[in-house]
Design an enzyme around this catalytic site. Structure first.
Site, mmCIF file in Angstrom:
data_model
loop_
_atom_site.group_PDB
_atom_site.id
_atom_site.type_symbol
_atom_site.label_atom_id
_atom_site.label_comp_id
_atom_site.label_asym_id
_atom_site.label_seq_id
_atom_site.Cartn_x
_atom_site.Cartn_y
_atom_site.Cartn_z
ATOM 1 N N LYS A 16 0.840 -1.103 -0.009
ATOM 2 C CA LYS A 16 0.019 -0.067 -0.031
ATOM 3 C C LYS A 16 0.732 1.155 0.016
ATOM 4 O O LYS A 16 0.470 2.222 -0.666
ATOM 5 C CB LYS A 16 -0.950 0.030 1.115
ATOM 6 C CG LYS A 16 -1.840 -1.161 1.385
ATOM 7 C CD LYS A 16 -2.723 -1.152 2.610
ATOM 8 C CE LYS A 16 -1.985 -1.486 3.685
ATOM 9 N NZ LYS A 16 -1.587 -3.102 3.915
ATOM 10 N N HIS A 41 4.348 0.843 6.407
ATOM 11 C CA HIS A 41 4.216 1.236 4.969
ATOM 12 C C HIS A 41 5.429 1.590 4.345
ATOM 13 O O HIS A 41 6.140 2.596 4.597
ATOM 14 C CB HIS A 41 3.089 2.124 4.680
ATOM 15 C CG HIS A 41 1.577 1.725 5.009
ATOM 16 N ND1 HIS A 41 0.695 2.501 5.030
ATOM 17 C CD2 HIS A 41 1.292 0.596 5.532
ATOM 18 C CE1 HIS A 41 -0.414 1.892 5.373
ATOM 19 N NE2 HIS A 41 -0.006 0.720 5.855
HETATM 20 P P1 GDP Z 1 2.393 -2.214 3.334
HETATM 21 O O1 GDP Z 1 1.962 -2.379 4.587
HETATM 22 O O2 GDP Z 1 0.982 -2.807 2.404
HETATM 23 O O3 GDP Z 1 2.586 -0.569 2.777
HETATM 24 O O4 GDP Z 1 3.322 -3.302 2.532
HETATM 25 P P2 GDP Z 1 4.800 -3.287 3.293
HETATM 26 O O5 GDP Z 1 5.612 -2.135 2.849
HETATM 27 O O6 GDP Z 1 4.554 -3.720 4.927
HETATM 28 O O7 GDP Z 1 5.348 -4.622 2.547
HETATM 29 C C1 GDP Z 1 5.702 -4.518 1.069
HETATM 30 C C2 GDP Z 1 7.123 -4.711 0.891
HETATM 31 O O8 GDP Z 1 7.108 -5.003 -0.391
HETATM 32 C C3 GDP Z 1 7.998 -3.680 0.921
HETATM 33 O O9 GDP Z 1 9.080 -4.094 1.498
HETATM 34 C C4 GDP Z 1 8.052 -2.950 -0.502
HETATM 35 O O10 GDP Z 1 9.150 -2.353 -0.526
HETATM 36 C C5 GDP Z 1 7.892 -4.015 -1.140
HETATM 37 N N1 GDP Z 1 7.234 -3.930 -2.570
HETATM 38 C C6 GDP Z 1 6.138 -3.037 -2.808
HETATM 39 N N2 GDP Z 1 5.747 -3.420 -4.136
HETATM 40 C C7 GDP Z 1 6.705 -4.326 -4.563
HETATM 41 C C8 GDP Z 1 6.787 -4.979 -5.905
HETATM 42 O O11 GDP Z 1 6.022 -4.857 -6.746
HETATM 43 N N3 GDP Z 1 7.836 -5.901 -6.243
HETATM 44 C C9 GDP Z 1 8.662 -6.027 -4.901
HETATM 45 N N4 GDP Z 1 9.657 -6.956 -5.199
HETATM 46 N N5 GDP Z 1 8.458 -5.468 -3.923
HETATM 47 C C10 GDP Z 1 7.599 -4.456 -3.639
HETATM 48 P P1 IMO Z 2 0.305 -2.792 7.259
HETATM 49 O O1 IMO Z 2 -0.815 -1.446 7.292
HETATM 50 C C1 IMO Z 2 0.165 -7.066 8.442
HETATM 51 C C2 IMO Z 2 -1.778 -8.055 12.095
HETATM 52 C C3 IMO Z 2 -0.691 -8.677 13.426
HETATM 53 C C4 IMO Z 2 -1.676 -9.304 13.846
HETATM 54 C C5 IMO Z 2 -3.027 -8.687 13.971
HETATM 55 C C6 IMO Z 2 -3.426 -7.767 14.957
HETATM 56 O O2 IMO Z 2 1.506 -2.935 7.266
HETATM 57 O O3 IMO Z 2 -0.463 -3.764 6.281
HETATM 58 P P2 IMO Z 2 -2.506 -5.609 16.454
HETATM 59 O O4 IMO Z 2 -1.143 -5.102 16.455
HETATM 60 O O5 IMO Z 2 -3.357 -4.621 15.280
HETATM 61 O O6 IMO Z 2 -3.271 -5.980 17.494
HETATM 62 O O7 IMO Z 2 -2.368 -6.865 15.451
HETATM 63 O O8 IMO Z 2 -2.968 -7.872 12.740
HETATM 64 N N1 IMO Z 2 -1.063 -6.881 11.519
HETATM 65 C C7 IMO Z 2 -0.711 -6.649 10.493
HETATM 66 N N2 IMO Z 2 -0.227 -7.417 9.589
HETATM 67 N N3 IMO Z 2 0.299 -5.643 8.089
HETATM 68 C C8 IMO Z 2 -0.147 -4.922 8.861
HETATM 69 O O9 IMO Z 2 -0.183 -3.313 8.756
HETATM 70 C C9 IMO Z 2 -0.460 -5.159 10.200
HETATM 71 N N4 IMO Z 2 -1.152 -4.588 11.133
HETATM 72 C C10 IMO Z 2 -1.671 -5.620 12.061
HETATM 73 O O10 IMO Z 2 0.225 -9.252 12.779
HETATM 74 O O11 IMO Z 2 -2.037 -10.790 13.377
HETATM 75 MG MG MG Z 3 3.028 -3.438 6.245
#
Ligand code: GDP
Ligand code: IMO
Ligand code: MG
Length: 423
Positions: A16, A41
């Protein structure tokens, strides 16, 4: 002007942050509507990787306004850390970040309560990030929470102490040992308020309506994912807020008539951190391969993410409850060397085939798979849809047919520039 919503359609970490950062150039305001520092994020540009927790992912675009909405819960200590990290990078967030007065505050004892509740759950633990999210939203619904606006009240300290005392009573009932940790947590918490107070506290619902009235466009940013939604996720293995599109209306104070596009972010496979149902989870070397090649380790806690095949039953459900108009497909580059790719098209529950997500998390679910050919090509350098291999386009078409939704954004790498828009 309409307000567009962007959210996760799986169990979080779909990418995201990256997609919001890329889309920010099209909007005037980016507003986070729920969750708190449980979120992580990530965004990447100019060789820099950055992780945001509470702050909206539009913050790096200094001409765009970022709002932390009323639906968000804020830990001032983590907020300060995030701001200091941004300032170190040359950003001036005091100029383009505002905070809703109605957002709730995470107190030090909310974090202790999170740990106390989890430790009592044993096998049934949620796998919370232990950031105090559940206890803070509990106080919100119990009508005992503290909000940003309380920081402006002359009675703030007495309200704070009263709530801390109430929490201590619960911690004692749980026989939860926190020793002498609390005074230091308390000191740090109060010290961090100075940073928070540097930001404008706003009536976010008015500001967003005014912005729309003036012809500005707004992107609402969700955290977590649909399958972690308090209402429609795999309860009780969920987070404590509404992660679905409806959460944007309560989390920002929006007029539902103004809803525009709903961008659902989908990873080309699935991951989950924490406990709870995950029908397509892989415990074998393919799961390990996804984890390593996709670098599937939590952005907030560093925990290894559980990995598995794309689950179309859960995805169709997510598209339905969110009214998704556009899918952004991420991380397909991670599977570039896979010979074949499985997608789950139905569940077998008690011997019956179903395309419904069960409500009871204890129901045994066996995934039914369709096997598709892998694309066996490095797509990470592709700049246009036309350049993508036919086998990958077939995978995209398959997702579109199954979900009856258009895949209009394809992310092929973590960097801002590794993004393909389809007209
Ligand atoms: P979010 O919580 O939804 O914002 O996602 P996170 O940042 O926790 O996890 C997504 C991971 O995948 C991060 O390390 C990003 O840098 C990486 N990422 C996002 N889009 C892509 C993609 O298209 N390809 C690859 N290889 N990595 C990506
Ligand atoms: P983003 O925005 C993935 C999961 C935790 C746990 C459950 C409850 O980066 O996608 P909490 O801390 O809310 O009490 O945890 O939800 N969890 C997530 N898993 N991405 C997240 O956020 C999360 N935020 C909470 O691992 O299973
Ligand atoms: Mg995340």
């Amino acid at each position: 002007m309409k307000i567009d919503i962007l959210l996760g359609l799986q169990w979080g970490d779909e990418g995201k942050g990256k997609v919001v950062d890329v889309l920010t150039s099209r909007y005037d305001v980016i507003a986070r509507f729920q969750g708190g520092p449980n979120a992580g994020h990530s965004l990447e540009f100019n060789g820099i990787r950055h992780v945001l927790h509470i702050i909206p992912s539009g913050i790096f675009h200094k001409e765009k306004m970022n709002i932390i909405g009323n639906g968000v819960v804020i830990d001032p200590v983590i907020f300060e850390e995030e701001i200091l990290a941004l300032e170190k990078m040359g950003c001036t967030p005091t100029e383009n970040l505002r905070i809703s007065k109605r957002a709730h505050l995470i107190l030090p004892t909310h974090r202790l309560l999170d740990a106390a509740y989890e430790s009592k759950k044993g096998d049934r633990k949620i796998g919370s990030t232990l950031k105090g999210i559940g206890p803070t939203y509990t106080d919100k619904t119990a009508r005992t929470g503290l909000r940003i606006c309380d920081l402006q009240s002359p009675n703030f300290e007495s309200k704070y102490k009263q709530l801390i005392e109430a929490h201590k009573e619960i911690l004692d009932q749980y026989h939860f040992e926190y020793g002498d940790k609390l005074p230091e947590m308390d000191r740090q918490w109060h010290a961090s308020l100075a940073k928070l107070r540097q930001f404008p506290f706003i009536d976010g619902e008015y500001d967003i309506h005014d912005a729309l009235q003036q012809g500005h466009s707004v992107l609402a940013e969700g955290a977590q994912g649909t399958m972690l939604d308090l209402e429609f996720g795999s309860y009780p293995f969920v987070t404590s807020s509404n992660t679905i599109a409806a959460g944007a209306f309560t989390g920002l104070g929006l007029d539902p008539h103004l809803a525009g596009r709903v961008y659902g972010i989908v990873k080309a496979y699935c991951t989950r951190v924490g406990s709870g149902p995950f029908p397509t989870e892989l415990f074998d070397e393919t799961g390990q391969r996804l984890r390593e090649q996709g670098n599937e380790y939590g952005a907030t806690t560093g925990r290894p993410r559980r990995c598995g095949w794309l689950d179309l039953v859960a995805l169709k459900y997510a598209v339905m409850v969110n009214g998704v108009t556009d899918i952004a497909l991420t991380k397909a580059d991670v599977m570039s060397d896979f010979d074949t790719i499985n997608v789950c098209t139905a569940y077998r529950v008690n011997g019956q085939i179903t395309d419904h997500v069960p409500t009871d998390p204890d129901v045994a679910v066996e995934p039914v798979y369709t096997t598709l050919p892998g694309w066996k090509a490095d797509i990470s350098q592709c700049k246009s849809y036309e350049e993508l291999p036919e086998t990958f386009k077939a995978y995209i078409r398959y997702i579109e047919e199954q979900t009856n939704t258009t895949v209009s954004i394809i992310s092929v790498g973590p960097d801002r520039n590794a993004t393909i828009f389809r007209n």
